[in-house]
Design a protein around this motif. Structure first.
Motif, PDB file in Angstrom:
ATOM      1  N   PHE A 154       0.833  -1.195   0.000  1.00 38.64           N
ATOM      2  CA  PHE A 154       0.000   0.000   0.000  1.00 38.64           C
ATOM      3  C   PHE A 154       0.874   1.254   0.000  1.00 38.64           C
ATOM      4  CE2 PHE A 154      -3.427  -2.612   0.257  1.00 38.64           C
ATOM      5  CZ  PHE A 154      -4.602  -2.070   0.745  1.00 38.64           C
ATOM      6  N   GLY A 155       1.880   1.256   0.873  1.00 36.33           N
ATOM      7  CA  GLY A 155       2.708   2.442   1.031  1.00 36.33           C
ATOM      8  C   GLY A 155       3.465   2.806  -0.224  1.00 36.33           C
ATOM      9  N   LEU A 156       4.149   1.830  -0.829  1.00 38.53           N
ATOM     10  CA  LEU A 156       4.915   2.112  -2.042  1.00 38.53           C
ATOM     11  C   LEU A 156       4.005   2.460  -3.217  1.00 38.53           C
ATOM     12  CD1 LEU A 156       7.762  -0.581  -1.921  1.00 38.53           C
ATOM     13  CD2 LEU A 156       7.961   1.892  -1.564  1.00 38.53           C
ATOM     14  N   ALA A 157       2.847   1.795  -3.296  1.00 41.88           N
ATOM     15  CA  ALA A 157       1.903   2.095  -4.374  1.00 41.88           C
ATOM     16  C   ALA A 157       1.377   3.523  -4.245  1.00 41.88           C
ATOM     17  CB  ALA A 157       0.750   1.099  -4.365  1.00 41.88           C
ATOM     18  N   ALA A 158       1.065   3.918  -3.008  1.00 46.39           N
ATOM     19  CA  ALA A 158       0.567   5.281  -2.784  1.00 46.39           C
ATOM     20  C   ALA A 158       1.660   6.305  -3.048  1.00 46.39           C
ATOM     21  CB  ALA A 158       0.045   5.414  -1.348  1.00 46.39           C
ATOM     22  N   ALA A 159       2.880   6.000  -2.649  1.00 43.15           N
ATOM     23  CA  ALA A 159       4.003   6.908  -2.910  1.00 43.15           C
ATOM     24  C   ALA A 159       4.240   7.043  -4.413  1.00 43.15           C
ATOM     25  CB  ALA A 159       5.259   6.390  -2.217  1.00 43.15           C
ATOM     26  N   TYR A 160       4.142   5.927  -5.112  1.00 36.69           N
ATOM     27  CA  TYR A 160       4.287   5.928  -6.578  1.00 36.69           C
ATOM     28  C   TYR A 160       3.240   6.837  -7.217  1.00 36.69           C
ATOM     29  CZ  TYR A 160       3.555   3.970 -11.291  1.00 36.69           C
ATOM     30  OH  TYR A 160       3.361   3.800 -12.633  1.00 36.69           O
ATOM     31  N   GLY A 161       2.001   6.712  -6.771  1.00 34.17           N
ATOM     32  CA  GLY A 161       0.936   7.567  -7.285  1.00 34.17           C
ATOM     33  C   GLY A 161       1.192   9.032  -6.986  1.00 34.17           C
ATOM     34  N   GLU A 162       1.761   9.323  -5.816  1.00 39.93           N
ATOM     35  CA  GLU A 162       2.075  10.700  -5.442  1.00 39.93           C
ATOM     36  C   GLU A 162       3.163  11.281  -6.355  1.00 39.93           C
ATOM     37  OE1 GLU A 162       1.510  14.138  -3.084  1.00 39.93           O
ATOM     38  OE2 GLU A 162       0.361  12.279  -3.248  1.00 39.93           O
ATOM     39  N   PHE A 200      -5.076  -4.054  -5.501  1.00 35.58           N
ATOM     40  CA  PHE A 200      -4.738  -3.139  -4.421  1.00 35.58           C
ATOM     41  C   PHE A 200      -3.735  -2.080  -4.874  1.00 35.58           C
ATOM     42  CE2 PHE A 200      -5.911  -6.539  -1.160  1.00 35.58           C
ATOM     43  CZ  PHE A 200      -7.093  -5.883  -0.823  1.00 35.58           C
ATOM     44  N   VAL A 201      -2.933  -2.395  -5.889  1.00 34.27           N
ATOM     45  CA  VAL A 201      -1.921  -1.471  -6.383  1.00 34.27           C
ATOM     46  C   VAL A 201      -2.443  -0.662  -7.567  1.00 34.27           C
ATOM     47  CG1 VAL A 201       0.382  -1.291  -7.410  1.00 34.27           C
ATOM     48  CG2 VAL A 201      -0.043  -2.954  -5.596  1.00 34.27           C
ATOM     49  N   ILE A 202      -3.226  -1.307  -8.418  1.00 35.54           N
ATOM     50  CA  ILE A 202      -3.707  -0.666  -9.648  1.00 35.54           C
ATOM     51  C   ILE A 202      -4.418   0.648  -9.378  1.00 35.54           C
ATOM     52  CG2 ILE A 202      -5.492  -0.859 -11.433  1.00 35.54           C
ATOM     53  CD1 ILE A 202      -4.636  -3.664 -11.940  1.00 35.54           C
ATOM     54  N   VAL A 203      -5.253   0.676  -8.360  1.00 32.55           N
ATOM     55  CA  VAL A 203      -6.025   1.891  -8.100  1.00 32.55           C
ATOM     56  C   VAL A 203      -5.110   3.078  -7.833  1.00 32.55           C
ATOM     57  CG1 VAL A 203      -6.273   1.432  -5.613  1.00 32.55           C
ATOM     58  CG2 VAL A 203      -7.941   2.879  -6.785  1.00 32.55           C
ATOM     59  N   PHE A 204      -3.954   2.852  -7.176  1.00 29.09           N
ATOM     60  CA  PHE A 204      -3.026   3.948  -6.905  1.00 29.09           C
ATOM     61  C   PHE A 204      -2.358   4.442  -8.181  1.00 29.09           C
ATOM     62  CE2 PHE A 204      -3.136   1.745  -2.773  1.00 29.09           C
ATOM     63  CZ  PHE A 204      -3.389   2.813  -1.932  1.00 29.09           C
ATOM     64  N   ALA A 205      -2.200   3.540  -9.162  1.00 27.08           N
ATOM     65  CA  ALA A 205      -1.559   3.912 -10.424  1.00 27.08           C
ATOM     66  C   ALA A 205      -2.551   4.477 -11.428  1.00 27.08           C
ATOM     67  CB  ALA A 205      -0.842   2.697 -11.022  1.00 27.08           C
ATOM     68  N   VAL A 265       6.520  -0.512 -14.133  1.00 29.10           N
ATOM     69  CA  VAL A 265       5.823  -1.332 -13.146  1.00 29.10           C
ATOM     70  C   VAL A 265       5.471  -2.702 -13.729  1.00 29.10           C
ATOM     71  CG1 VAL A 265       3.733  -1.550 -11.749  1.00 29.10           C
ATOM     72  CG2 VAL A 265       4.893   0.643 -11.888  1.00 29.10           C
ATOM     73  N   VAL A 266       4.981  -2.700 -14.946  1.00 34.06           N
ATOM     74  CA  VAL A 266       4.564  -3.954 -15.586  1.00 34.06           C
ATOM     75  C   VAL A 266       5.767  -4.751 -16.091  1.00 34.06           C
ATOM     76  CG1 VAL A 266       3.224  -4.966 -17.463  1.00 34.06           C
ATOM     77  CG2 VAL A 266       2.332  -2.974 -16.225  1.00 34.06           C
ATOM     78  N   VAL A 267       6.678  -4.071 -16.784  1.00 31.87           N
ATOM     79  CA  VAL A 267       7.808  -4.771 -17.409  1.00 31.87           C
ATOM     80  C   VAL A 267       8.737  -5.388 -16.368  1.00 31.87           C
ATOM     81  CG1 VAL A 267       9.857  -4.494 -18.851  1.00 31.87           C
ATOM     82  CG2 VAL A 267       7.727  -3.351 -19.477  1.00 31.87           C
ATOM     83  N   VAL A 268       9.115  -4.616 -15.360  1.00 24.27           N
ATOM     84  CA  VAL A 268      10.024  -5.134 -14.330  1.00 24.27           C
ATOM     85  C   VAL A 268       9.390  -6.310 -13.597  1.00 24.27           C
ATOM     86  CG1 VAL A 268      11.189  -4.594 -12.151  1.00 24.27           C
ATOM     87  CG2 VAL A 268      11.230  -2.952 -14.031  1.00 24.27           C
ATOM     88  N   MET A 269       8.114  -6.220 -13.327  1.00 24.53           N
ATOM     89  CA  MET A 269       7.434  -7.299 -12.622  1.00 24.53           C
ATOM     90  C   MET A 269       7.420  -8.580 -13.455  1.00 24.53           C
ATOM     91  SD  MET A 269       3.845  -7.022 -10.689  1.00 24.53           S
ATOM     92  CE  MET A 269       3.128  -6.350 -12.144  1.00 24.53           C
ATOM     93  N   ILE A 270       7.204  -8.448 -14.749  1.00 24.19           N
ATOM     94  CA  ILE A 270       7.214  -9.616 -15.635  1.00 24.19           C
ATOM     95  C   ILE A 270       8.608 -10.236 -15.688  1.00 24.19           C
ATOM     96  CG2 ILE A 270       6.969 -10.372 -18.026  1.00 24.19           C
ATOM     97  CD1 ILE A 270       4.719  -8.336 -18.332  1.00 24.19           C
ATOM     98  N   LEU A 278       7.809  -1.157  -8.171  1.00 22.37           N
ATOM     99  CA  LEU A 278       7.355   0.152  -7.700  1.00 22.37           C
ATOM    100  C   LEU A 278       8.546   1.025  -7.306  1.00 22.37           C
ATOM    101  CD1 LEU A 278       4.261  -0.903  -5.546  1.00 22.37           C
ATOM    102  CD2 LEU A 278       4.210   0.429  -7.652  1.00 22.37           C
ATOM    103  N   CYS A 279       9.535   0.426  -6.640  1.00 20.74           N
ATOM    104  CA  CYS A 279      10.732   1.182  -6.252  1.00 20.74           C
ATOM    105  C   CYS A 279      11.478   1.682  -7.484  1.00 20.74           C
ATOM    106  CB  CYS A 279      11.652   0.300  -5.401  1.00 20.74           C
ATOM    107  SG  CYS A 279      11.047  -0.018  -3.725  1.00 20.74           S
ATOM    108  N   VAL A 280      11.653   0.819  -8.478  1.00 15.33           N
ATOM    109  CA  VAL A 280      12.345   1.208  -9.706  1.00 15.33           C
ATOM    110  C   VAL A 280      11.577   2.326 -10.414  1.00 15.33           C
ATOM    111  CG1 VAL A 280      13.117   0.424 -11.982  1.00 15.33           C
ATOM    112  CG2 VAL A 280      13.386  -1.072  -9.992  1.00 15.33           C
ATOM    113  N   ALA A 281      10.237   2.213 -10.424  1.00 13.31           N
ATOM    114  CA  ALA A 281       9.408   3.225 -11.074  1.00 13.31           C
ATOM    115  C   ALA A 281       9.510   4.579 -10.367  1.00 13.31           C
ATOM    116  CB  ALA A 281       7.953   2.764 -11.121  1.00 13.31           C
ATOM    117  N   ILE A 282       9.602   4.567  -9.043  1.00 18.41           N
ATOM    118  CA  ILE A 282       9.738   5.812  -8.284  1.00 18.41           C
ATOM    119  C   ILE A 282      11.082   6.474  -8.586  1.00 18.41           C
ATOM    120  CG2 ILE A 282      10.042   6.751  -5.955  1.00 18.41           C
ATOM    121  CD1 ILE A 282       7.933   4.738  -5.003  1.00 18.41           C
TER     122      ILE A 282
END
Length: 477
Positions: free
Chosen positions: A99-107, A150-155, A276-281, A297-301
């Motif tokens: 939740f925290g990293l996803a919300a930070a990413y959205g911010e 849970f992550v998608i909504v933040f993105a 977010v998608v590519v690194v995860m894959i 998420l960390c890499v994306a931030i």
């Protein structure tokens, strides 16, 4: 729509209908059993009503848990410190970093203007009329990329909100759009990278299937569902605007829209979303699903900061990097995580109540009454509806009822895909934790948004379940 640790397993082998016993069962009388069952229904109703009236979801979960404890004669404080706290702790402990990293990413997407930049391009592509459909398709693509609901909504929210704002479309549609695409439509597709799709494919359940089971049936269901959802959200966007219900700025939005000249270019804005998608894959076979999401998420931030140095450094900086990260993390922990964790705590109390076993028994009893595909679809919905989680409902179904259906000779691939779709029907009643999260992130109320969530995430999966049963009977698998 996610489960948590502590799922109760049913060890009985015989099917039992939901009849209140005529004699004592486990020391309970007919009266106490009746009160226990009614208490569970009242608790769920109270959680729904309180949420509709604007009561904080965390407080509402405590009140609803109290109803369950009293009517099922559970130990008072021990249940709050045990079943409730365990449900809350397991969820919060497992998801606080997510939740925290996803919300930070959205911010970071919001502060850099990347979300606005991507939204402007999408707005030009889809236009005013098709903005909701664009949000639906973007969410589905991210879900198929492996990003959790849970992550998608933040993105998705930072990108979709400017689209809706420019078109003056109400945000009340967004929770339904995100839930429908990331759960209902995604679960239809063979190979979707969700825990729900992987559950019945486990070796211990003996179905002998993979995540790609029943491809034809699944693809047809997804196409039909996407078409219906697209028509619905487009129609409702136009209808709500005509009724004078437009976009309302909430605390999660910027006070004013970014000027065109201050926005970063599209190419640099889309990169963090793609990362977010590519690194995860790329990491899916190297580490666990959760770890791959956290890493992406960390890499994306980091990429967001590197691609937009003017936003964080120099005389014209918009905000400090640490402050941006803190704002995102803290908003997640104090709002979304607390609200969602409270609802999951309530689900823990429900599963600890003696009355819950009667619903499981009822669901098990259906296997000897109806067509196995029909009865299994009803059974998994009963359990998912009571617990408010699709994955949790499917887990309980698999642990307690699946062997009886395997013994009836159901088609394993068809059954796997059917159950994966069917479990996400009644789970999205207003006490669903994921729905509570969507409302919190999107800055809308449960009352205003659920009128769209219900047709998209309750009626839709039930309709698709019926469609799949028809296809199975016709041999379209």
């Amino acid at each position: 729509m996610h489960s948590f640790a502590g799922t109760r397993r049913h060890s009985g082998g015989a099917s039992i209908h939901l009849r209140l016993p005529r004699k004592k069962k486990r020391g309970e009388t007919i009266l106490t059993a009746t009160i226990g069952v009614i208490g569970l229904l009242l608790a769920i109703a109270s959680l729904i009503i309180l949420s509709y009236k604007g009561v904080n979801a965390f407080i509402a979960s405590l009140i609803a848990s109290l109803v369950v404890i009293v009517t099922n004669t559970l130990p008072f404080w021990e249940t709050f410190s045990g079943a409730y706290a365990t449900g809350f702790k397991n969820f919060a402990g497992s998801y606080f970093m997510l939740f925290g990293l996803a919300a930070a990413y959205g911010e970071f997407l919001k502060v850099t203007g990347s979300a606005e930049s991507v939204a402007k391009v999408l707005f030009k592509i889809f236009g005013v009329k098709w903005a909701p459909l664009g949000a639906l398709l973007i969410t589905l693509l991210m879900a198929m990329g492996g990003v959790s609901a849970f992550v998608i909504v933040f993105a998705v929210y930072p990108v979709a909100a400017p689209l809706f704002r420019k078109a003056n479309i109400t945000k009340n549609l967004l929770p339904g759009i995100v839930l429908c695409a990331s759960v209902t439509l995604c679960l239809c597709l063979p190979g979707n990278p969700t825990s729900t799709n992987a559950l019945l494919a486990r070796e211990e359940y003996g179905l002998g299937v993979t995540a790609f089971s029943a491809p034809i049936m699944g693809i047809i269901a997804c196409i039909v569902g996407t078409a219906i959802a697209g028509v619905y959200v487009t129609w409702q966007a136009k209808r709500q605007t005509a009724l004078g219900v437009g976009y309302v700025v909430s605390g999660s939005d910027s006070d004013a829209e970014e000027d065109e000249k201050d926005l970063p270019p599209f190419w640099s804005s889309i990169i963090p979303l793609l990362i977010v998608v590519v690194v995860m894959i790329l990491l899916k076979n190297v580490m666990s699903a959760t770890d791959s999401i956290l890493t992406s998420l960390c890499v994306a931030i980091v990429a967001s900061v590197a691609l937009n140095p003017k936003a964080f450094f120099g005389a014209g900086k918009k905000q400090d990097v640490l402050k941006t990260f803190t704002t995102g993390m803290w908003s997640s922990c104090t709002s979304a995580l607390l609200l969602t964790g409270g609802v999951m705590g309530f689900a823990g109390v429900v599963q600890a109540a003696p009355g819950f076993q009667y619903f499981v028994d009822f669901a098990m009893g259906l296997s000897n009454t109806f067509n196995p595909y029909v009865s299994a679809s009803v059974a998994v919905n009963v359990v998912a509806g009571i617990t408010g989680t699709a994955l949790g409902g499917l887990q309980i179904f698999a642990d307690s009822m699946l062997p009886s259906y395997v013994a009836q000779g159901v088609n394993p691939e068809a059954f796997h895909r059917l159950m994966t779709i069917a479990c996400c029907g009644l789970d999205t009643l207003p006490h669903c934790s994921t729905f509570i999260l969507m409302c919190s992130v999107c800055g809308v109320t449960a009352k205003d948004s659920y009128k769209h969530v219900f047709p998209l995430t309750v009626i839709m999966p039930i309709f698709l379940t019926i469609l799949c049963i028809i296809m199975i009977s016709l041999g379209i698998i």
